[in-house]
Scaffold this motif. Structure first.
Motif, PDB file in Angstrom:
ATOM      1  N   ALA A   1     -49.037  57.293  39.268  1.00  0.00           N
ATOM      2  CA  ALA A   1     -49.120  58.421  38.338  1.00  0.00           C
ATOM      3  C   ALA A   1     -50.273  58.149  37.369  1.00  0.00           C
ATOM      4  O   ALA A   1     -50.395  57.035  36.852  1.00  0.00           O
ATOM      5  N   GLY A   2     -51.110  59.146  37.153  1.00  0.00           N
ATOM      6  CA  GLY A   2     -52.195  59.004  36.191  1.00  0.00           C
ATOM      7  C   GLY A   2     -53.154  57.877  36.504  1.00  0.00           C
ATOM      8  O   GLY A   2     -53.710  57.279  35.588  1.00  0.00           O
ATOM      9  N   GLY A   3     -53.344  57.550  37.778  1.00  0.00           N
ATOM     10  CA  GLY A   3     -54.275  56.501  38.170  1.00  0.00           C
ATOM     11  C   GLY A   3     -53.719  55.091  38.117  1.00  0.00           C
ATOM     12  O   GLY A   3     -54.451  54.130  38.347  1.00  0.00           O
ATOM     13  N   ALA A   4     -52.432  54.931  37.813  1.00  0.00           N
ATOM     14  CA  ALA A   4     -51.805  53.608  37.752  1.00  0.00           C
ATOM     15  C   ALA A   4     -50.617  53.549  38.702  1.00  0.00           C
ATOM     16  O   ALA A   4     -50.050  54.570  39.074  1.00  0.00           O
ATOM     17  N   MET A   5     -50.257  52.315  39.077  1.00  0.00           N
ATOM     18  CA  MET A   5     -49.068  52.109  39.888  1.00  0.00           C
ATOM     19  C   MET A   5     -47.909  51.733  38.964  1.00  0.00           C
ATOM     20  O   MET A   5     -48.086  50.957  38.024  1.00  0.00           O
ATOM     21  N   TYR A   6     -46.745  52.305  39.228  1.00  0.00           N
ATOM     22  CA  TYR A   6     -45.541  52.045  38.446  1.00  0.00           C
ATOM     23  C   TYR A   6     -44.454  51.476  39.339  1.00  0.00           C
ATOM     24  O   TYR A   6     -44.326  51.876  40.498  1.00  0.00           O
ATOM     25  N   VAL A   7     -43.664  50.580  38.777  1.00  0.00           N
ATOM     26  CA  VAL A   7     -42.443  50.081  39.409  1.00  0.00           C
ATOM     27  C   VAL A   7     -41.342  50.232  38.362  1.00  0.00           C
ATOM     28  O   VAL A   7     -41.448  49.664  37.270  1.00  0.00           O
ATOM     29  N   ASP A   8     -40.322  51.030  38.682  1.00  0.00           N
ATOM     30  CA  ASP A   8     -39.201  51.263  37.775  1.00  0.00           C
ATOM     31  C   ASP A   8     -37.920  50.732  38.410  1.00  0.00           C
ATOM     32  O   ASP A   8     -37.724  50.869  39.620  1.00  0.00           O
ATOM     33  N   ALA A   9     -37.057  50.156  37.595  1.00  0.00           N
ATOM     34  CA  ALA A   9     -35.745  49.700  38.055  1.00  0.00           C
ATOM     35  C   ALA A   9     -34.666  50.441  37.272  1.00  0.00           C
ATOM     36  O   ALA A   9     -34.632  50.367  36.038  1.00  0.00           O
ATOM     37  N   TYR A  10     -33.829  51.164  37.985  1.00  0.00           N
ATOM     38  CA  TYR A  10     -32.714  51.905  37.390  1.00  0.00           C
ATOM     39  C   TYR A  10     -31.397  51.293  37.842  1.00  0.00           C
ATOM     40  O   TYR A  10     -31.297  50.772  38.955  1.00  0.00           O
ATOM     41  N   SER A  11     -30.394  51.409  36.986  1.00  0.00           N
ATOM     42  CA  SER A  11     -29.020  51.100  37.350  1.00  0.00           C
ATOM     43  C   SER A  11     -28.245  52.403  37.218  1.00  0.00           C
ATOM     44  O   SER A  11     -27.667  52.698  36.167  1.00  0.00           O
ATOM     45  N   PRO A  12     -28.265  53.233  38.270  1.00  0.00           N
ATOM     46  CA  PRO A  12     -27.683  54.576  38.149  1.00  0.00           C
ATOM     47  C   PRO A  12     -26.178  54.555  37.945  1.00  0.00           C
ATOM     48  O   PRO A  12     -25.456  53.823  38.609  1.00  0.00           O
ATOM     49  N   GLN A  13     -25.731  55.363  36.993  1.00  0.00           N
ATOM     50  CA  GLN A  13     -24.313  55.590  36.754  1.00  0.00           C
ATOM     51  C   GLN A  13     -23.999  57.007  37.227  1.00  0.00           C
ATOM     52  O   GLN A  13     -24.619  57.962  36.770  1.00  0.00           O
ATOM     53  N   LEU A  14     -23.066  57.136  38.164  1.00  0.00           N
ATOM     54  CA  LEU A  14     -22.736  58.420  38.762  1.00  0.00           C
ATOM     55  C   LEU A  14     -21.499  58.980  38.076  1.00  0.00           C
ATOM     56  O   LEU A  14     -20.398  58.446  38.248  1.00  0.00           O
ATOM     57  N   HIS A  15     -21.665  60.020  37.284  1.00  0.00           N
ATOM     58  CA  HIS A  15     -20.571  60.605  36.505  1.00  0.00           C
ATOM     59  C   HIS A  15     -19.951  61.770  37.278  1.00  0.00           C
ATOM     60  O   HIS A  15     -20.651  62.674  37.723  1.00  0.00           O
ATOM     61  N   CYS A  16     -18.618  61.727  37.396  1.00  0.00           N
ATOM     62  CA  CYS A  16     -17.907  62.754  38.154  1.00  0.00           C
ATOM     63  C   CYS A  16     -16.571  63.049  37.474  1.00  0.00           C
ATOM     64  O   CYS A  16     -15.930  62.161  36.924  1.00  0.00           O
ATOM     65  N   SER A  17     -16.177  64.323  37.550  1.00  0.00           N
ATOM     66  CA  SER A  17     -14.890  64.746  36.995  1.00  0.00           C
ATOM     67  C   SER A  17     -14.202  65.634  38.026  1.00  0.00           C
ATOM     68  O   SER A  17     -14.719  65.837  39.123  1.00  0.00           O
ATOM     69  N   VAL A  18     -13.077  66.201  37.652  1.00  0.00           N
ATOM     70  CA  VAL A  18     -12.367  67.080  38.582  1.00  0.00           C
ATOM     71  C   VAL A  18     -13.199  68.308  38.929  1.00  0.00           C
ATOM     72  O   VAL A  18     -12.961  68.952  39.952  1.00  0.00           O
ATOM     73  N   THR A  19     -14.191  68.652  38.123  1.00  0.00           N
ATOM     74  CA  THR A  19     -15.053  69.804  38.424  1.00  0.00           C
ATOM     75  C   THR A  19     -16.295  69.429  39.217  1.00  0.00           C
ATOM     76  O   THR A  19     -17.056  70.298  39.602  1.00  0.00           O
ATOM     77  N   GLY A  20     -16.524  68.138  39.459  1.00  0.00           N
ATOM     78  CA  GLY A  20     -17.660  67.716  40.273  1.00  0.00           C
ATOM     79  C   GLY A  20     -18.571  66.742  39.563  1.00  0.00           C
ATOM     80  O   GLY A  20     -18.262  66.203  38.507  1.00  0.00           O
ATOM     81  N   TRP A  21     -19.736  66.535  40.172  1.00  0.00           N
ATOM     82  CA  TRP A  21     -20.724  65.574  39.682  1.00  0.00           C
ATOM     83  C   TRP A  21     -21.488  66.155  38.497  1.00  0.00           C
ATOM     84  O   TRP A  21     -21.699  67.359  38.408  1.00  0.00           O
ATOM     85  N   SER A  22     -21.961  65.266  37.621  1.00  0.00           N
ATOM     86  CA  SER A  22     -22.819  65.623  36.483  1.00  0.00           C
ATOM     87  C   SER A  22     -24.129  64.860  36.628  1.00  0.00           C
ATOM     88  O   SER A  22     -24.310  63.789  36.042  1.00  0.00           O
ATOM     89  N   PRO A  23     -25.065  65.390  37.422  1.00  0.00           N
ATOM     90  CA  PRO A  23     -26.269  64.629  37.746  1.00  0.00           C
ATOM     91  C   PRO A  23     -27.331  64.589  36.646  1.00  0.00           C
ATOM     92  O   PRO A  23     -28.195  63.732  36.642  1.00  0.00           O
ATOM     93  N   GLY A  24     -27.284  65.519  35.710  1.00  0.00           N
ATOM     94  CA  GLY A  24     -28.355  65.637  34.724  1.00  0.00           C
ATOM     95  C   GLY A  24     -28.215  64.669  33.572  1.00  0.00           C
ATOM     96  O   GLY A  24     -27.460  63.698  33.623  1.00  0.00           O
ATOM     97  N   GLY A  25     -28.960  64.968  32.516  1.00  0.00           N
ATOM     98  CA  GLY A  25     -28.923  64.158  31.310  1.00  0.00           C
ATOM     99  C   GLY A  25     -29.992  63.092  31.297  1.00  0.00           C
ATOM    100  O   GLY A  25     -30.686  62.857  32.279  1.00  0.00           O
ATOM    101  N   SER A  26     -30.113  62.446  30.165  1.00  0.00           N
ATOM    102  CA  SER A  26     -31.107  61.387  29.985  1.00  0.00           C
ATOM    103  C   SER A  26     -30.739  60.165  30.813  1.00  0.00           C
ATOM    104  O   SER A  26     -29.580  59.768  30.867  1.00  0.00           O
ATOM    105  N   LYS A  27     -31.708  59.566  31.427  1.00  0.00           N
ATOM    106  CA  LYS A  27     -31.490  58.342  32.207  1.00  0.00           C
ATOM    107  C   LYS A  27     -32.084  57.129  31.493  1.00  0.00           C
ATOM    108  O   LYS A  27     -32.218  56.061  32.074  1.00  0.00           O
ATOM    109  N   SER A  28     -32.463  57.288  30.211  1.00  0.00           N
ATOM    110  CA  SER A  28     -33.123  56.201  29.490  1.00  0.00           C
ATOM    111  C   SER A  28     -32.244  54.955  29.412  1.00  0.00           C
ATOM    112  O   SER A  28     -32.745  53.836  29.499  1.00  0.00           O
ATOM    113  N   GLY A  29     -30.931  55.116  29.282  1.00  0.00           N
ATOM    114  CA  GLY A  29     -30.034  53.970  29.247  1.00  0.00           C
ATOM    115  C   GLY A  29     -29.850  53.317  30.601  1.00  0.00           C
ATOM    116  O   GLY A  29     -29.359  52.190  30.684  1.00  0.00           O
TER     117      GLY A  29
END
Length: 185
Positions: free
Chosen positions: A135-163
């Protein structure tokens, strides 16, 4: 050195039948595939050259009443898609029902061809997601620890992923993508 390889022999009659797979002299060919589900309408399916599949059951955050609804026995696949704004979106799709469980917007990037990597970096029983892109002429390597939030109404995929972003590294002198369109030359 040479980088060619030969796959094992295949035929419509291959496989071990009811015996042990190790005893098969050739593998069975899939001659009549069936599509179990399709996710979305993105023509390419994924921009990456591979689609990792992982057990992310240790990452599901849910309440007791929703545990059966929320993919505890499912495998999850990771897609990289470009949205209409030109941003690269990484999506985790629950494999049983093809539901979007998690996503992160990487912003404006070069076309992401590097396959996401799933690995338990810190050996704590949860999988981390490693993304490599330009991106923007540079190479990036990102490491995420995804937390998958789900309730009786289904998945909540959105929101900030900064944490969930464990770390990010970049280098202006490196690039993983190639501007050439003919990969054979």
């Amino acid at each position: 050195g040479q980088r060619t390889s030969e796959g094992p022999a295949h035929s419509p009659d291959g496989g071990a039948g009811t015996g042990d797979p190790i005893n098969a002299s050739e593998l069975a060919s899939i001659v009549d595939p069936i599509v179990n589900w399709v996710y979305g309408t993105y023509a390419e399916g994924t921009d990456a050259l591979g689609t990792p599949i992982a057990d992310l059951s240790n990452q599901i955050v849910t309440d007791e009443g929703a545990s059966e609804r929320c993919g505890g026995d499912s495998l999850f696949l990771i897609l990289v898609q470009t949205n209409s704004d030109g941003n690269s979106i990484v999506k985790i799709i629950e494999g049983e029902d093809a539901d979007l469980a998690w996503e992160v917007d990487l912003g404006s990037t070069d076309l992401v061809k590097a396959s996401p990597i799933i690995v338990d970096l810190d050996e704590d029983g949860t999988q981390e997601l490693i993304l490599v892109y330009d991106a923007g002429g540079a190479m990036y390597v990102d490491a995420y620890s995804p937390q998958l939030h789900c309730s009786v109404t289904g998945w909540s995929p959105g929101g900030s992923k900064s944490g969930e972003l464990l770390w990010s590294w970049s280098d202006d002198d490196l690039k993983i993508s190639n501007d050439a369109t003919d990969w054979t030359t």
